[in-house]
Design a protein around this motif. Structure first.
Motif, PDB file in Angstrom:
ATOM      1  N   UNK A  60       0.820  -1.221   0.000  1.00  0.00           N
ATOM      2  CA  UNK A  60       0.000   0.000   0.000  1.00  0.00           C
ATOM      3  C   UNK A  60       0.845   1.258   0.000  1.00  0.00           C
ATOM      4  N   UNK A  61       2.116   1.111  -0.367  1.00  0.00           N
ATOM      5  CA  UNK A  61       2.963   2.309  -0.467  1.00  0.00           C
ATOM      6  C   UNK A  61       3.539   2.794   0.858  1.00  0.00           C
ATOM      7  N   UNK A  63      -7.910  -6.969   8.779  1.00  0.00           N
ATOM      8  CA  UNK A  63      -7.737  -5.509   8.885  1.00  0.00           C
ATOM      9  C   UNK A  63      -6.749  -5.019   7.837  1.00  0.00           C
ATOM     10  N   UNK A  64      -5.700  -5.819   7.633  1.00  0.00           N
ATOM     11  CA  UNK A  64      -4.682  -5.453   6.649  1.00  0.00           C
ATOM     12  C   UNK A  64      -5.325  -5.289   5.261  1.00  0.00           C
ATOM     13  N   UNK A  65      -6.194  -6.252   4.893  1.00  0.00           N
ATOM     14  CA  UNK A  65      -6.864  -6.177   3.586  1.00  0.00           C
ATOM     15  C   UNK A  65      -7.696  -4.899   3.478  1.00  0.00           C
ATOM     16  N   UNK A  66      -8.393  -4.552   4.578  1.00  0.00           N
ATOM     17  CA  UNK A  66      -9.249  -3.352   4.574  1.00  0.00           C
ATOM     18  C   UNK A  66      -8.413  -2.090   4.410  1.00  0.00           C
ATOM     19  N   UNK A  67      -7.254  -2.048   5.108  1.00  0.00           N
ATOM     20  CA  UNK A  67      -6.383  -0.848   5.039  1.00  0.00           C
ATOM     21  C   UNK A  67      -5.842  -0.697   3.616  1.00  0.00           C
ATOM     22  N   UNK A  68      -5.368  -1.830   3.045  1.00  0.00           N
ATOM     23  CA  UNK A  68      -4.802  -1.792   1.689  1.00  0.00           C
ATOM     24  C   UNK A  68      -5.870  -1.336   0.692  1.00  0.00           C
ATOM     25  N   UNK A  69      -7.092  -1.892   0.817  1.00  0.00           N
ATOM     26  CA  UNK A  69      -8.187  -1.529  -0.104  1.00  0.00           C
ATOM     27  C   UNK A  69      -8.510  -0.045   0.025  1.00  0.00           C
ATOM     28  N   UNK A  70      -8.494   0.436   1.276  1.00  0.00           N
ATOM     29  CA  UNK A  70      -8.830   1.844   1.520  1.00  0.00           C
ATOM     30  C   UNK A  70      -7.779   2.764   0.878  1.00  0.00           C
ATOM     31  N   UNK A  71      -6.486   2.408   1.098  1.00  0.00           N
ATOM     32  CA  UNK A  71      -5.401   3.228   0.543  1.00  0.00           C
ATOM     33  C   UNK A  71      -5.492   3.246  -0.978  1.00  0.00           C
ATOM     34  N   UNK A  72      -5.725   2.073  -1.572  1.00  0.00           N
ATOM     35  CA  UNK A  72      -5.788   2.004  -3.041  1.00  0.00           C
ATOM     36  C   UNK A  72      -7.008   2.755  -3.560  1.00  0.00           C
ATOM     37  N   UNK A  73      -8.112   2.699  -2.796  1.00  0.00           N
ATOM     38  CA  UNK A  73      -9.336   3.423  -3.174  1.00  0.00           C
ATOM     39  C   UNK A  73      -9.112   4.920  -3.184  1.00  0.00           C
ATOM     40  N   UNK A  74      -8.389   5.435  -2.129  1.00  0.00           N
ATOM     41  CA  UNK A  74      -8.139   6.893  -2.069  1.00  0.00           C
ATOM     42  C   UNK A  74      -7.196   7.319  -3.173  1.00  0.00           C
ATOM     43  N   UNK A  75      -6.215   6.438  -3.460  1.00  0.00           N
ATOM     44  CA  UNK A  75      -5.231   6.797  -4.488  1.00  0.00           C
ATOM     45  C   UNK A  75      -5.899   6.979  -5.846  1.00  0.00           C
ATOM     46  N   UNK A  76      -6.959   6.185  -6.093  1.00  0.00           N
ATOM     47  CA  UNK A  76      -7.648   6.332  -7.388  1.00  0.00           C
ATOM     48  C   UNK A  76      -8.334   7.665  -7.472  1.00  0.00           C
TER      49      UNK A  76
END
Length: 699
Positions: free
Chosen positions: A559-560, A686-699
């Motif tokens: 997630x960067x 939780x890790x999956x949720x955080x990664x999805x959230x970060x990638x969602x915001x980046x878009x």
């Protein structure tokens, strides 16, 4: 005329939040004649708490330096005192102050004893080998117990705490002490705010206890000093006051004994006696034979004695911005002399710096002085590029002193300026704040373009944002707090990466084969192993490859978030006579990392805080229930002064607004302290949720 360094003391005052450090410093300023009225913290009138934020909140944020003079046994002493913060968010201030001090007065509250931040600061003092005296403050409070605190210092901090005094009267009736060194009673006079004391006979009901603790004191010094051991066995009464003081001084400097004193700074009792003992027992700059550093050219160890005849060597331990004189750099001089208007050499930047003026500091006021001598602490102005932890020395005698290490920030806020005018001011303001505070980190999110401000805790960042608005007149919008996650890899893989570009004329070519995986020693950073043989990759291309991996680690593959630690073993590759250059290999490394790290079982790490809650009995259930709900791992429970102490490790992401919630649960009767402990793997869901959230915001 050079001052006699034997009569200089560089001391700090450190403790847990609210043990009374700043009040004690105020009393010292009053008794030494530096201030003619007593400044009170609760009225916002303390000299060393000069920032608006400190006065409003009644807490210390920056360490303030003051210089005073004190006469002990007819001899004038020159003292530099640093009042440090107690709040965990400002540990950096304590850290850098301890690095340059010779002695420390460690305050404990007579009611609360050893608290979490006392333990953190005690460990820092052990790291820097700073001799210390314990002062148990607030003896006038109900529940005050001097001997119980001495016992805690022995058991919880693992030190040889020896009482030099016993309190006469307790709580409201605390009026004086029995001095066990010269075996007499002393009661401070109220009429001159405790400036003088009256000698009194030891109260009859205390005689037996006093004799018992005098015996313990003699035993402790005889244990340390063999010469006194003989006297102690022949006739303990023959040991003189001078001999006790001399042995105590050596044992204190050697960190074999921590002398314990007591008093009540707020009620003006015991501070002058404590000052006398600082002169008698704490080290002067002369008590350290030399400070050691390395030669920047050869790496050899060099010693510098605390002498004005030696070449100049000093450590820059703090940068501050003053509205009247500009940027100030606080310097501890270890050897030689620095004259105003002269040049010093900075071993980090390899540049000369002109020092236009030198000041002796008194909180946020300055007195100009002509020179800074070995053993002294002062502030210099006129420099271009000096950072916290830089070594300043004479150009013809270069030395690098051990730098300071600062903890990494664990929490961040996204901020953005409200207007274009604010945008221009923001960059400059943040530049100044980052220079002052090494635990403040600022970076720009590549994808969203937001400025992320990272620090040690919510309070730390709140104060930084408050300063941006007040001092620098920058209006900003701030986002919700963000946790400083990190990434790590769990297994090793081998990978080949070929970077190839052909675009008319000279192309680009770099080919590397490497193994990437976790480090065996778990240390942070990159462990780079070069196993190239037979020149398949020319050696001038190896550093660019290492640099490529180091740069790539700043952004993890999940997630960067930064990759905390990894090992790369470079063992094969190839190059092209014409097309290969340093940049091609650096880019091959960056690209190779992105591809290979995905196959290494990457995981997310989160900061875990050590939480300690002190709560009345009846709230223990709700408090532990709440911590469990926050994914807390219980570490144990103790009883202290009639309250329950609950200890747990809790992820930082679950602790936003915790102190407010705790007040609600316990009707405001519990207190909590949060200290950064370590990083740990985030549970998969939780890790999956955080990664999805970060990638969602980046878009």
């Amino acid at each position: 005329m050079a001052r006699d360094l034997r009569y200089t003391r560089n001391i700090g005052i450190a403790a847990h939040i609210d043990a009374g450090k700043t009040t004690t410093t105020e009393r010292i300023l009053y008794y030494t004649g530096k201030s003619h009225k007593l400044g009170e913290v609760h009225e916002g009138g303390a000299t060393t708490d000069w920032m608006e934020q400190e006065q409003e909140r009644g807490i210390t944020i920056t360490s303030a330096a003051v210089t005073v003079d004190w006469t002990y046994k007819g001899q004038p002493y020159h003292i530099n005192i640093i009042d440090t913060p107690g709040h965990v968010d400002f540990t950096v201030e304590v850290n850098r102050s301890l690095r340059v001090l010779d002695g420390l007065v460690f305050l404990f509250s007579a009611v609360d004893g050893v608290e979490p931040q006392s333990e953190t600061n005690w460990r820092l003092a052990n790291n820097y080998k700073v001799a210390r005296i314990g002062f148990v403050n607030k003896m006038d409070r109900s529940g005050a117990d001097f001997l119980a605190v001495c016992k805690q210092v022995r058991e919880m901090l693992g030190s040889n705490a020896v009482a030099l005094q016993l309190p006469i009267g307790s709580e409201d009736s605390f009026k004086g002490v029995v001095d066990l060194v010269n075996f007499r009673g002393m009661v401070w006079n109220e009429h001159d705010k405790g400036m003088t004391f009256t000698e009194v006979p030891i109260p009859d009901d205390m005689l037996e206890e006093a004799e018992e603790y005098r015996e313990k004191l003699l035993e402790a010094v005889a244990d340390y000093d063999e010469r006194l051991m003989e006297k102690y066995f022949e006739d303990p009464a023959s040991i003189t006051e001078e001999e006790i003081i001399e042995a105590l001084r050596k044992a204190t400097i050697d960190m074999a004994i921590v002398p314990m004193l007591c008093g009540s700074s707020f009620k003006n009792k015991g501070v002058q006696t404590m000052l006398d003992y600082v002169m008698a027992l704490c080290p002067s700059p002369m008590d350290k034979e030399a400070i050691y550093g390395t030669d920047p050219d050869t790496g050899a160890e060099i010693a510098r004695k605390p002498d004005v005849k030696e070449p100049f060597a000093g450590l820059a331990f703090k940068i501050a911005t003053d509205p009247f004189v500009g940027r100030l750099c606080f310097v501890r001089a270890y050897s030689g002399v620095l004259e105003a208007g002269s040049y010093v050499y900075n071993t980090r930047s390899n540049n000369k710096e002109r020092i236009s003026r030198i000041f002796q500091m008194h909180a946020n006021k300055q007195n100009s002085i002509e020179r800074l001598e070995a053993g002294d602490i002062g502030a210099v102005v006129g420099f271009k590029d000096i950072k916290t932890g830089d070594t300043l020395c004479a150009q013809e005698a270069k030395i690098v002193l051990e730098a300071m290490e600062f903890p990494e920030p664990v929490i961040g806020y996204a901020i953005e300026p409200k207007t274009q005018a604010d945008s221009d001011k923001l960059g400059m303001a943040i530049g100044k704040l980052v220079e002052e505070d090494p635990t403040l980190v600022v970076n720009t999110d590549q994808e969203t373009g937001q400025t992320i401000l990272r620090g040690m805790g919510e309070l730390h960042l709140e104060i930084i944002i408050d300063r941006l608005r007040r001092e620098f007149k920058v209006e900003i919008n701030q986002g919700a707090p963000q946790v400083a996650y990190k990434e790590a890899i769990t297994k090793s893989v081998e990978h080949r990466e070929t970077y190839k570009k052909q675009s008319g004329g000279r192309g680009k070519f770099g080919d590397i084969v490497f193994e990437i995986g976790p480090r065996e020693d778990d240390k942070p950073g990159l462990e780079f192993v070069n196993n190239i043989v037979g020149g398949v990759i020319p050696k001038e291309f190896i550093p660019p490859i290492q640099k490529g991996f180091e740069e790539a680690m700043k952004s993890g593959v999940l997630a960067g978030f930064p990759m905390d630690s990894m090992k790369v073993r470079l063992f094969h590759g190839s190059y092209h006579d014409v097309d290969s250059d340093a940049l091609s290999f650096e880019l091959a490394a960056r690209q190779g990392y992105k591809e290979a790290a995905k196959k290494c079982g990457p995981k997310l790490l989160e900061p875990i805080m050590a939480v300690e809650v002190i709560t009345p009995d009846e709230y223990t259930g709700p408090v532990t229930g709440d911590l469990n709900r926050r994914r807390g791992l219980m570490k144990g429970m103790d009883t202290k002064a009639g309250s329950q102490v609950v200890k747990a490790d809790v992820p930082l992401s679950e602790l936003f607004g915790y102190v407010t919630d705790l007040r609600t649960i316990t009707s405001g009767r519990a207190t909590a302290s949060l200290t950064f402990s370590h990083y740990e793997q985030v549970p998969q869901n939780l890790s999956d949720a955080i990664v999805a959230k970060v990638k969602g915001t980046a878009k």
